[in-house]
Design a protein around this motif. Structure first.
Motif, short mmCIF file in Angstrom:
data_model
loop_
_atom_site.label_atom_id
_atom_site.label_comp_id
_atom_site.label_asym_id
_atom_site.label_seq_id
_atom_site.Cartn_x
_atom_site.Cartn_y
_atom_site.Cartn_z
N VAL A 153 0.47 -1.32 0.10
CA VAL A 153 0.21 0.22 0.07
C VAL A 153 1.20 1.46 0.21
O VAL A 153 0.74 2.09 -0.46
CB VAL A 153 -1.14 0.19 1.32
N ARG A 154 1.97 0.95 0.40
CA ARG A 154 2.42 2.25 1.10
C ARG A 154 3.20 2.66 -0.85
O ARG A 154 3.57 3.68 -0.97
CB ARG A 154 4.68 2.24 2.02
N MET A 155 4.21 1.88 -1.67
CA MET A 155 3.98 1.83 -2.61
C MET A 155 3.42 2.63 -3.88
O MET A 155 3.30 3.36 -4.74
CB MET A 155 4.73 0.69 -3.81
N LEU A 156 2.15 2.19 -3.48
CA LEU A 156 0.49 2.28 -4.04
C LEU A 156 0.63 3.57 -3.60
O LEU A 156 0.60 5.11 -4.40
CB LEU A 156 -0.75 1.81 -3.45
N LEU A 157 0.75 4.41 -2.86
CA LEU A 157 0.78 5.68 -1.87
C LEU A 157 1.74 6.76 -2.70
O LEU A 157 1.31 7.60 -3.22
CB LEU A 157 0.42 5.97 -0.61
N ALA A 158 3.18 6.21 -3.07
CA ALA A 158 4.47 6.76 -3.84
C ALA A 158 4.33 7.31 -4.71
O ALA A 158 4.46 8.08 -5.55
CB ALA A 158 5.33 5.80 -3.62
N GLU A 159 3.06 6.51 -6.31
CA GLU A 159 2.61 7.17 -6.99
C GLU A 159 2.19 8.22 -6.85
O GLU A 159 1.28 8.84 -7.57
CB GLU A 159 2.01 5.78 -7.51
N LEU A 160 1.38 8.57 -6.30
CA LEU A 160 0.24 10.25 -6.01
C LEU A 160 1.72 10.95 -5.79
O LEU A 160 2.61 10.29 -4.93
CB LEU A 160 -0.37 9.68 -4.49
N ASP A 161 1.46 12.38 -5.76
CA ASP A 161 2.17 13.24 -5.61
C ASP A 161 2.02 12.94 -3.99
O ASP A 161 0.71 12.56 -3.31
CB ASP A 161 1.84 14.70 -6.15
N PRO A 162 2.54 14.44 -3.23
CA PRO A 162 2.58 13.82 -1.55
C PRO A 162 1.37 14.58 -0.33
O PRO A 162 0.72 14.15 0.02
CB PRO A 162 4.25 15.28 -1.08
N ALA A 163 1.10 15.91 -1.40
CA ALA A 163 -0.18 16.87 -0.92
C ALA A 163 -1.13 15.04 -1.05
O ALA A 163 -2.19 15.06 -0.35
CB ALA A 163 -0.74 17.61 -1.12
#
Length: 267
Positions: free
Chosen positions: A155-165
């Motif tokens: 899930v953290r790898m998925l979140l890393a696909e988003l911009d930080p905000a």
């Protein structure tokens, strides 16, 4: 986080939408009539009243699941169904290509290997896994239908696909359950963990899902650089340092690149 028991309760206790079931009857009838079918033909095939079929077709048309070429009387499956079918074919192809690579990873490091596929921007499901060949090894239990916890490296790898905000906003809305004393649950510390994944190009989670369990993972991309999978190795925490010294991260990246090259060859 959804649990297996929650899923059972949902299946047993939740009422059914009969209109949805009838819509699938119409879709199945359309699939048989590849060149198209009229409302009358579909009514005969499904045993539903013509007025019901017409109403269902209108709803299916609105979401692209049914189409009427050139505005005629014949109905066919719509583009949405084609996209869904293509997604299933793509996932099946990825599973076939990944199995030998999972076997190689497991044999080389003598640990458990897994590949997951994104379901949406914040969750993934396990597509395939190979258990640890050692007598004593990591035995992660993926009983849940989806991986949704930010304690998971996947899930953290998925979140890393988003911009930080966007990632921070997503973390504020995700359920941040405390599994162990090491589990990160604060938005700030999780945002830092996601930023670390983005910076390093891989995730490392230690003792956050289960005491004594560590996981290292990388993203799998297609030829367009789109995220299509998440490749990981899970192992006892006491063996993590040894595996990292043995080139675990580098091998995961090489394996992910092989999957990407294979996808290019089949397109």
């Amino acid at each position: 986080m959804t649990t297996a028991d929650d899923t059972v309760d949902l299946l047993q206790g939740t009422g059914r939408n009969t209109s949805l079931a009838r819509a699938f009857e119409v879709l199945e009838a359309l699939a048989v009539h590849e060149t198209g079918a009229s409302v009358a033909e579909l009514a005969k095939a499904t045993g539903l009243p013509r007025s019901t079929v017409a109403r269902l077709l209108a709803s299916l048309f609105d979401v692209g699941a049914a189409a009427r070429p050139r505005g005629g009387r014949q109905w066919v499956l719509g583009p949405t169904i084609s996209r869904l079918a293509a997604g299933v074919d793509s996932t099946s192809a990825l599973a076939a290509r990944a199995r030998p690579i999972l076997n190689e990873l497991s044999a080389r490091f003598r640990e458990a290997a897994m590949i997951a596929v994104p379901v949406d921007a914040l969750s993934a499901r396990v597509l395939d896994q190979v258990p640890c060949p050692r007598i004593v090894g990591a035995v992660p239990s993926w009983s849940e239908p989806l991986l949704t916890s930010p304690a998971s490296g996947t899930v953290r790898m998925l979140l890393a696909e988003l911009d930080p905000a966007e990632a921070r906003t997503a973390l504020q809305h995700l359920r941040r359950e405390q599994f162990t004393s090491a589990t990160k649950t604060g938005v700030d510390e999780l945002a830092r963990a996601v930023e670390e994944v983005r910076s390093l190009g891989h995730s490392t989670v230690v003792d956050e899902i289960e005491e004594g369990l560590a996981g290292v993972g990388v993203a799998v991309r297609d030829r367009h650089a789109r995220l299509v999978g998440l490749l990981s190795v899970y192992l006892p925490t006491v063996r993590l340092a040894e595996a990292m010294r043995s080139g675990l991260v580098e091998q995961l990246h090489r394996s992910a690149e092989r999957l990407r090259e294979q996808s290019r060859a089949t397109e």
